[in-house]
Design a protein around this motif. Structure first.
Motif, short mmCIF file in Angstrom:
data_model
loop_
_atom_site.label_atom_id
_atom_site.label_comp_id
_atom_site.label_asym_id
_atom_site.label_seq_id
_atom_site.Cartn_x
_atom_site.Cartn_y
_atom_site.Cartn_z
N GLY A 217 -0.27 -9.30 0.42
CA GLY A 217 -0.70 -7.88 0.62
C GLY A 217 -0.53 -7.35 -0.67
O GLY A 217 -0.32 -7.81 -1.56
N ASP B 281 1.12 -14.44 8.80
CA ASP B 281 0.61 -13.17 8.37
C ASP B 281 0.43 -12.99 7.00
O ASP B 281 0.29 -11.95 6.50
CB ASP B 281 1.73 -12.05 9.15
CG ASP B 281 3.28 -12.21 8.24
OD1 ASP B 281 3.04 -13.10 7.54
OD2 ASP B 281 3.88 -11.61 8.49
N ASN C 122 6.41 -7.96 10.67
CA ASN C 122 5.32 -7.34 9.94
C ASN C 122 5.76 -7.43 8.33
O ASN C 122 5.28 -7.03 7.55
CB ASN C 122 5.03 -5.92 9.80
CG ASN C 122 6.37 -5.02 9.76
OD1 ASN C 122 7.21 -5.16 8.91
ND2 ASN C 122 6.47 -3.96 10.86
N GLN D 90 2.89 -6.88 3.93
CA GLN D 90 1.48 -7.51 4.37
C GLN D 90 0.64 -6.17 4.63
O GLN D 90 0.37 -5.26 3.73
CB GLN D 90 1.75 -8.44 5.18
CG GLN D 90 2.21 -9.79 4.61
CD GLN D 90 1.36 -10.49 3.37
OE1 GLN D 90 1.63 -10.36 2.04
NE2 GLN D 90 0.02 -10.79 3.70
N GLN D 91 -0.13 -6.01 5.77
CA GLN D 91 -0.82 -5.14 6.22
C GLN D 91 -0.01 -3.89 6.52
O GLN D 91 0.86 -3.97 7.03
CB GLN D 91 -1.63 -5.38 7.45
CG GLN D 91 -2.45 -4.34 8.06
CD GLN D 91 -3.55 -3.81 7.06
OE1 GLN D 91 -4.31 -4.81 6.37
NE2 GLN D 91 -3.60 -2.57 6.84
N ASP D 92 -0.34 -3.02 5.71
CA ASP D 92 0.35 -1.43 5.96
C ASP D 92 -0.24 -0.61 7.25
O ASP D 92 -1.28 -1.19 7.69
CB ASP D 92 0.09 -0.57 4.57
CG ASP D 92 1.12 0.66 4.48
OD1 ASP D 92 2.09 0.41 5.34
OD2 ASP D 92 0.79 1.39 3.64
N ASP E 107 0.64 -1.13 -0.01
CA ASP E 107 0.07 0.03 0.02
C ASP E 107 0.89 1.15 0.16
O ASP E 107 1.88 1.37 -0.82
CB ASP E 107 -1.03 -0.12 1.06
CG ASP E 107 -1.85 -1.16 1.00
OD1 ASP E 107 -2.46 -1.47 -0.01
OD2 ASP E 107 -1.99 -2.09 1.91
#
Ligand SMILES: Cc1cc2nc3c(=O)[nH]c(=O)nc-3n(C[C@H](O)[C@H](O)[C@H](O)COP(=O)(O)O)c2cc1C
Length: 401
Positions: free
Chosen positions: A169, A164, A280, A285-287, A37
């Protein structure tokens, strides 16, 4: 191994990254280098590490520095390991084989990805070493069981379950560059490749990178390609019961990778894992989640005496290794750093990366007045970048002192 001339002025991992950027096709460099992202977490990992400040102590005899340590019960040369990175063969043709050889030479553990460009058996055949196998659990549990059995048979000592990636992502750089696995030619990618003839020559000489651990399953699963196998088999559907199931299959150490909350870390500890990688995923992956180093600092005091803690995401220097140990990690892990080395100069570039980190670790310890890893603790830090409220649980490294 002699340092190639191209590395003679490479003074740090950031310099290796700059060489890698020149040598790799743009799409491949961005695949390795990029984050999810807005890349907020990618940047936060570095920003938070940079703001963990040291407290040097003087008039200590530092003529002899010992970076030796124990990781998951085995003696190692320094508190560093190589994180799993899929398709390291994109960085250099030898990929994971070169990483394995140099990890062994530095006496540090290497974690081989399920999605590696070399088979886990070929990596094991590079010789005895501390070697862990990273597992993505496939929906078809028979595939997972087969991978776990192969890793045990090949002598991997630890299984590292990555948790994760319930979905992949979104890395915008890959979308913009048209990067896919397998690589699909477009006008832009063909031009990109044409500008990097040496990379293309290597790729065609050694065969285009592919997920070799999965070759057997592409036929067995009836899937068209490795990509369709991954898309149909990986992702959501896992819950905490997977740990007990893996324990029943795996005779060695069990490590969980990708935790970023104290709640999950405590739950994993209760489930009896041997190690936790606070991660992370290098911001892939998740921002907009916290940096790994800040979460390590929160988790370590709660997990004293429990599983060994490891950290990755943003580690780029020997000073970062000291920061990680001071905040409660047993070892720091690197993903991109050795890939930059591999891209810059193949196996010699990986060697240069590990030599830089070892020398930086020793210099940092000497300048802080520390001669052994078990002397690294919160006392050698002057300031932490996170708010005062988090300091209610200051890191306690009793097990290191
Ligand atoms: C190109 C690339 C591929 C990766 N592939 C995997 C993988 O197959 N399995 C996994 O658990 N993590 C994977 N990761 C994440 C790394 O294990 C690690 O968490 C991350 O790279 C650490 O951040 P750093 O690169 O800043 O050191 C990958 C990372 C990169 C950069």
């Amino acid at each position: 191994m002699n340092t190639p001339r191209s590395l003679s002025r490479v003074a740090c991992v950031a310099d290796l990254r700059a060489v890698a950027r020149r040598r790799l096709p743009r799409a491949i460099f961005d695949f390795i280098d990029g984050g999810a992202d807005d890349e907020l977490t990618l940047k936060a990992n570095r920003a938070d590490l940079d703001r963990v400040l040291f407290k040097p102590r003087c008039l200590v005899d530092v003529a002899r520095i010992d970076t030796g340590c124990t990781i998951l019960g085995r003696p190692q040369g320094m508190p560093l390991g190589i994180s799993p990175t899929g398709l390291a063969t994109l960085a250099c043709p030898d990929g994971e084989l070169a990483l394995a050889r140099e990890a062994a030479a530095s006496e540090i553990p290497m974690i081989l990805s399920t999605l590696s460009g070399c088979t886990l058996e070929d990596v094991a055949a590079t010789g005895p070493a501390s070697r862990w196998f990273q597992l993505y659990v496939f929906r078809d549990r028979a595939i997972t069981e087969s991978l776990v059995a192969r890793a045990a048979q090949a002598g991997y000592q630890a299984l590292v379950l990555t948790v994760d990636v319930p979905v992949a992502g979104k890395r915008r750089r890959d979308i913009r560059s048209g990067f896919t696995i397998p690589m699909a030619p477009s006008a832009a990618t063909v031009l990109d490749l044409a500008c990097h003839p040496r990379w293309c020559f290597d790729a065609f000489r050694h065969g285009l990178p592919r997920l070799r651990n999965l070759d057997a399953f592409v036929t067995n699963a009836g899937a068209q390609t490795h990509a369709t196998l991954i898309n149909s088999q990986l992702g959501s559907g896992l819950d905490w019961s997977v740990l007990a199931w893996l324990r029943s299959l795996w005779p060695g150490k069990l490590v969980i990778k990708g935790l970023l909350s104290t709640e999950d870390a405590l739950r994993a500890a209760e489930a009896g894992v041997d190690g936790i990688v606070v991660s992370n995923h290098g911001g892939r992956q998740q921002d907009a989640v916290p940096s790994s180093i800040s979460m390590l600092a929160r988790m370590a005091p709660l997990l004293r005496g429990g599983p060994e803690l490891f950290i990755d995401s943003g580690i780029r220097s020997g000073a970062d290794i000291v920061r990680a140990i001071a905040l409660g990690a047993r070892a720091a892990l690197i993903g991109r750093a050795t890939l930059y080395g591999a891209a810059a100069a193949g196996q010699a570039g990986i060697r240069h990366c590990l030599d830089l980190l070892q020398a930086e670790l020793e210099r940092t310890m000497a300048l802080l007045g520390l001669t052994a890893i078990d002397q690294i603790g919160p006392d050698c830090l002057a300031a932490l970048p996170w708010p005062e409220s988090d300091a209610r649980t200051p890191p306690d490294l009793a097990r290191h002192s």
